[in-house]
Design a protein around this motif. Sequence first.
Motif, PDB file in Angstrom:
ATOM      1  N   GLY A  87       1.767   8.927  11.260  1.00  0.00           N
ATOM      2  CA  GLY A  87       2.106   7.642  11.854  1.00  0.00           C
ATOM      3  C   GLY A  87       1.978   6.527  10.842  1.00  0.00           C
ATOM      4  N   GLY A  88       2.711   5.450  11.054  1.00  0.00           N
ATOM      5  CA  GLY A  88       2.598   4.321  10.151  1.00  0.00           C
ATOM      6  C   GLY A  88       1.232   3.666  10.195  1.00  0.00           C
ATOM      7  N   ILE A  89       0.554   3.747  11.352  1.00  0.00           N
ATOM      8  CA  ILE A  89      -0.774   3.147  11.495  1.00  0.00           C
ATOM      9  C   ILE A  89      -1.844   4.227  11.654  1.00  0.00           C
ATOM     10  CG2 ILE A  89      -2.205   1.633  12.922  1.00  0.00           C
ATOM     11  CD1 ILE A  89       0.348  -0.020  13.442  1.00  0.00           C
ATOM     12  N   VAL A  90      -1.674   5.146  12.606  1.00  0.00           N
ATOM     13  CA  VAL A  90      -2.601   6.275  12.726  1.00  0.00           C
ATOM     14  C   VAL A  90      -1.789   7.551  12.904  1.00  0.00           C
ATOM     15  CG1 VAL A  90      -4.443   4.863  13.731  1.00  0.00           C
ATOM     16  CG2 VAL A  90      -2.853   6.097  15.240  1.00  0.00           C
ATOM     17  N   GLY A  91      -2.340   8.659  12.417  1.00  0.00           N
ATOM     18  CA  GLY A  91      -1.660   9.928  12.617  1.00  0.00           C
ATOM     19  C   GLY A  91      -1.674  10.354  14.066  1.00  0.00           C
ATOM     20  N   CYS A 149       0.837  -1.201   0.000  1.00  0.00           N
ATOM     21  CA  CYS A 149       0.000   0.000   0.000  1.00  0.00           C
ATOM     22  C   CYS A 149       0.872   1.251   0.000  1.00  0.00           C
ATOM     23  CB  CYS A 149      -0.913   0.016   1.218  1.00  0.00           C
ATOM     24  SG  CYS A 149      -2.097  -1.355   1.267  1.00  0.00           S
ATOM     25  N   THR A 150       0.357   2.352  -0.546  1.00  0.00           N
ATOM     26  CA  THR A 150       1.112   3.597  -0.600  1.00  0.00           C
ATOM     27  C   THR A 150       0.234   4.787  -0.246  1.00  0.00           C
ATOM     28  OG1 THR A 150       0.657   3.898  -2.953  1.00  0.00           O
ATOM     29  CG2 THR A 150       2.686   2.737  -2.375  1.00  0.00           C
ATOM     30  N   ILE A 151       0.839   5.743   0.428  1.00  0.00           N
ATOM     31  CA  ILE A 151       0.265   7.072   0.626  1.00  0.00           C
ATOM     32  C   ILE A 151       1.285   8.046   0.062  1.00  0.00           C
ATOM     33  CG2 ILE A 151      -0.515   8.800   2.273  1.00  0.00           C
ATOM     34  CD1 ILE A 151      -1.288   6.546   4.169  1.00  0.00           C
ATOM     35  N   ASP A 152       0.884   8.838  -0.905  1.00  0.00           N
ATOM     36  CA  ASP A 152       1.844   9.671  -1.635  1.00  0.00           C
ATOM     37  C   ASP A 152       1.171  10.990  -1.997  1.00  0.00           C
ATOM     38  OD1 ASP A 152       3.775  10.768  -3.295  1.00  0.00           O
ATOM     39  OD2 ASP A 152       4.250   8.865  -4.262  1.00  0.00           O
ATOM     40  N   TYR A 153       1.628  12.093  -1.406  1.00  0.00           N
ATOM     41  CA  TYR A 153       1.024  13.375  -1.763  1.00  0.00           C
ATOM     42  C   TYR A 153       1.956  14.537  -1.448  1.00  0.00           C
ATOM     43  CZ  TYR A 153      -0.320  13.903   3.230  1.00  0.00           C
ATOM     44  OH  TYR A 153      -0.321  14.013   4.594  1.00  0.00           O
ATOM     45  N   ASN A 154       1.691  15.673  -2.112  1.00  0.00           N
ATOM     46  CA  ASN A 154       2.396  16.920  -1.875  1.00  0.00           C
ATOM     47  C   ASN A 154       1.487  17.880  -1.114  1.00  0.00           C
ATOM     48  OD1 ASN A 154       4.558  15.944  -3.337  1.00  0.00           O
ATOM     49  ND2 ASN A 154       3.975  16.986  -5.224  1.00  0.00           N
ATOM     50  N   ILE A 155       2.048  18.571  -0.157  1.00  0.00           N
ATOM     51  CA  ILE A 155       1.316  19.592   0.580  1.00  0.00           C
ATOM     52  C   ILE A 155       1.572  20.922  -0.120  1.00  0.00           C
ATOM     53  CG2 ILE A 155       1.029  20.762   2.792  1.00  0.00           C
ATOM     54  CD1 ILE A 155       2.174  18.183   4.088  1.00  0.00           C
ATOM     55  N   THR A 156       0.558  21.504  -0.695  1.00  0.00           N
ATOM     56  CA  THR A 156       0.728  22.698  -1.516  1.00  0.00           C
ATOM     57  C   THR A 156       0.252  23.974  -0.844  1.00  0.00           C
ATOM     58  OG1 THR A 156      -1.407  22.270  -2.576  1.00  0.00           O
ATOM     59  CG2 THR A 156       0.549  21.354  -3.646  1.00  0.00           C
ATOM     60  N   SER A 157      -0.477  23.845   0.272  1.00  0.00           N
ATOM     61  CA  SER A 157      -1.021  25.029   0.942  1.00  0.00           C
ATOM     62  C   SER A 157      -0.654  25.003   2.422  1.00  0.00           C
ATOM     63  CB  SER A 157      -2.546  25.085   0.799  1.00  0.00           C
ATOM     64  OG  SER A 157      -2.928  25.179  -0.550  1.00  0.00           O
ATOM     65  N   GLY A 208      -0.958  26.237   6.293  1.00  0.00           N
ATOM     66  CA  GLY A 208      -2.076  26.697   7.094  1.00  0.00           C
ATOM     67  C   GLY A 208      -3.038  25.596   7.478  1.00  0.00           C
ATOM     68  N   TYR A 209      -2.775  24.358   7.011  1.00  0.00           N
ATOM     69  CA  TYR A 209      -3.670  23.245   7.298  1.00  0.00           C
ATOM     70  C   TYR A 209      -3.004  22.255   8.251  1.00  0.00           C
ATOM     71  CZ  TYR A 209      -6.384  24.916   3.340  1.00  0.00           C
ATOM     72  OH  TYR A 209      -7.137  25.697   2.504  1.00  0.00           O
ATOM     73  N   THR A 210      -3.825  21.570   9.043  1.00  0.00           N
ATOM     74  CA  THR A 210      -3.352  20.481   9.896  1.00  0.00           C
ATOM     75  C   THR A 210      -3.594  19.163   9.182  1.00  0.00           C
ATOM     76  OG1 THR A 210      -3.820  21.732  11.906  1.00  0.00           O
ATOM     77  CG2 THR A 210      -3.599  19.346  12.125  1.00  0.00           C
ATOM     78  N   GLU A 211      -2.559  18.345   9.091  1.00  0.00           N
ATOM     79  CA  GLU A 211      -2.617  17.078   8.351  1.00  0.00           C
ATOM     80  C   GLU A 211      -2.501  15.913   9.335  1.00  0.00           C
ATOM     81  OE1 GLU A 211      -2.535  16.912   4.844  1.00  0.00           O
ATOM     82  OE2 GLU A 211      -2.266  19.050   4.421  1.00  0.00           O
ATOM     83  N   TYR A 212      -3.389  14.914   9.179  1.00  0.00           N
ATOM     84  CA  TYR A 212      -3.332  13.673   9.956  1.00  0.00           C
ATOM     85  C   TYR A 212      -3.249  12.516   8.961  1.00  0.00           C
ATOM     86  CZ  TYR A 212      -5.355  16.586  13.697  1.00  0.00           C
ATOM     87  OH  TYR A 212      -5.610  17.566  14.627  1.00  0.00           O
ATOM     88  N   THR A 213      -2.216  11.700   9.063  1.00  0.00           N
ATOM     89  CA  THR A 213      -2.026  10.644   8.072  1.00  0.00           C
ATOM     90  C   THR A 213      -1.550   9.353   8.720  1.00  0.00           C
ATOM     91  OG1 THR A 213      -1.483  12.235   6.311  1.00  0.00           O
ATOM     92  CG2 THR A 213      -0.744   9.981   5.996  1.00  0.00           C
ATOM     93  N   GLY A 214      -2.162   8.221   8.327  1.00  0.00           N
ATOM     94  CA  GLY A 214      -1.730   6.888   8.724  1.00  0.00           C
ATOM     95  C   GLY A 214      -2.411   5.878   7.823  1.00  0.00           C
ATOM     96  N   PHE A 215      -1.841   4.705   7.661  1.00  0.00           N
ATOM     97  CA  PHE A 215      -2.443   3.711   6.765  1.00  0.00           C
ATOM     98  C   PHE A 215      -3.850   3.330   7.215  1.00  0.00           C
ATOM     99  CE2 PHE A 215       1.882   2.804   5.150  1.00  0.00           C
ATOM    100  CZ  PHE A 215       1.588   2.889   3.797  1.00  0.00           C
ATOM    101  N   LEU A 216      -4.057   3.176   8.516  1.00  0.00           N
ATOM    102  CA  LEU A 216      -5.392   2.814   8.984  1.00  0.00           C
ATOM    103  C   LEU A 216      -6.291   4.038   9.080  1.00  0.00           C
ATOM    104  CD1 LEU A 216      -7.280   0.561  10.035  1.00  0.00           C
ATOM    105  CD2 LEU A 216      -6.562   1.245  12.339  1.00  0.00           C
ATOM    106  N   ALA A 217      -5.819   5.100   9.718  1.00  0.00           N
ATOM    107  CA  ALA A 217      -6.679   6.265   9.932  1.00  0.00           C
ATOM    108  C   ALA A 217      -5.840   7.499  10.214  1.00  0.00           C
ATOM    109  CB  ALA A 217      -7.635   6.023  11.096  1.00  0.00           C
ATOM    110  N   GLY A 218      -6.398   8.656   9.861  1.00  0.00           N
ATOM    111  CA  GLY A 218      -5.754   9.898  10.228  1.00  0.00           C
ATOM    112  C   GLY A 218      -5.826  10.126  11.728  1.00  0.00           C
ATOM    113  N   VAL A 219      -7.005   9.915  12.322  1.00  0.00           N
ATOM    114  CA  VAL A 219      -7.211  10.141  13.748  1.00  0.00           C
ATOM    115  C   VAL A 219      -7.983   8.977  14.337  1.00  0.00           C
ATOM    116  CG1 VAL A 219      -8.250  11.640  15.493  1.00  0.00           C
ATOM    117  CG2 VAL A 219      -7.236  12.655  13.442  1.00  0.00           C
TER     118      VAL A 219
END
Length: 324
Positions: free
Chosen positions: A116-120, A59-67, A69-80
């Motif tokens: 996080g690898g599993i949850v943000g 599985c992959t998560i792949d993105y660029n943050i372009t703006s 001012g935002y709070t980002e939560y990232t993990g393979f299972l869930a952001g939060v």
Amino acid sequence: GQQMKNFYDGNGYKIKHMQITSWSITSQRKRGLFSEIAQAPYTGGIYPILVTDVTFDSCTIDYNITSYGYTEYTGFLAGVCYDNGLSNVLGVVHKIRVMPSCTINIVGRPYSLYLGGIVGRGRVDNSIFSGTINWETTSSVNIGYVGGIAGLCNYSFNNLFDGKITVQRAAGADETSDKYFVGGITGSFSDSMAIVVSRGTIVGGSTAGSSYTGGLGGRVFGGDHIYQGYSSLDSVYDANSFGYILGGQESTPTTEWSGVFYAVDSTYRDATYNAMFSNNGTDTTGWKKTGDFLQNQDSLEAYGWDFDTDWYVAENVFDGYPVP
């Protein structure tokens, strides 16, 4: 991902070839199989597990943050994952495995990042992260939490990190006010961590600003307990404050430390300059152990390690080191 409020039992099945890329929703962006995992209704004094027994493969998560001012939560299972801060019940995420074939790649400067690898952000128990996390910042970051299991959590029990985390800055990027917390288990925790192992590789943080990188956790924020665990990383470096157990602290801890060690042999950097904290003068001489000590069940049982219920040694796995 969608908000998840009900039970999800993966029954040991694999989620394969999931791909998550960038999208803009609100000022809080949550990325994962589920955007967030909400606590089930309180019934009978017990908060039940919501997600259990799921494996991520290729599985992959792949993105660029372009703006900014935002709070980002990232993990393979869930952001939060919301856990209500309870220490006496099992977490709502349980028995998750992220295979070595899984990768997270993020480029850019968020206002805040929980990665996080599993949850943000949130509690995860009895889980393993063996994948790869890469984050390249393009300018100073307000705050970033990065961990193999969770970016930020209150509690972390029975977890294993044997993947790779890299946090780096793009060429010429401003780092004067960087604030990173990077750890094999979690970037930062505020209460308890127990029966945890960090055996992977961490490359990252920042030599400027307030950045902490540690084998188990980047930062403790007034934590109460850390017991039964060890770190034997390939590398921990490029941070303003770093150590094989924890990178540092941001408040005076009332922490109880018991049965926690870091392994140093010919393949690991000698961490005598900073075993736990760089700034509190704690004598950690007894925490530095050779591989022989950590491979000796009798030695560890003398520190309360329980090989009947909490730890085991699998033949031909991790060179005879115990795992939760």
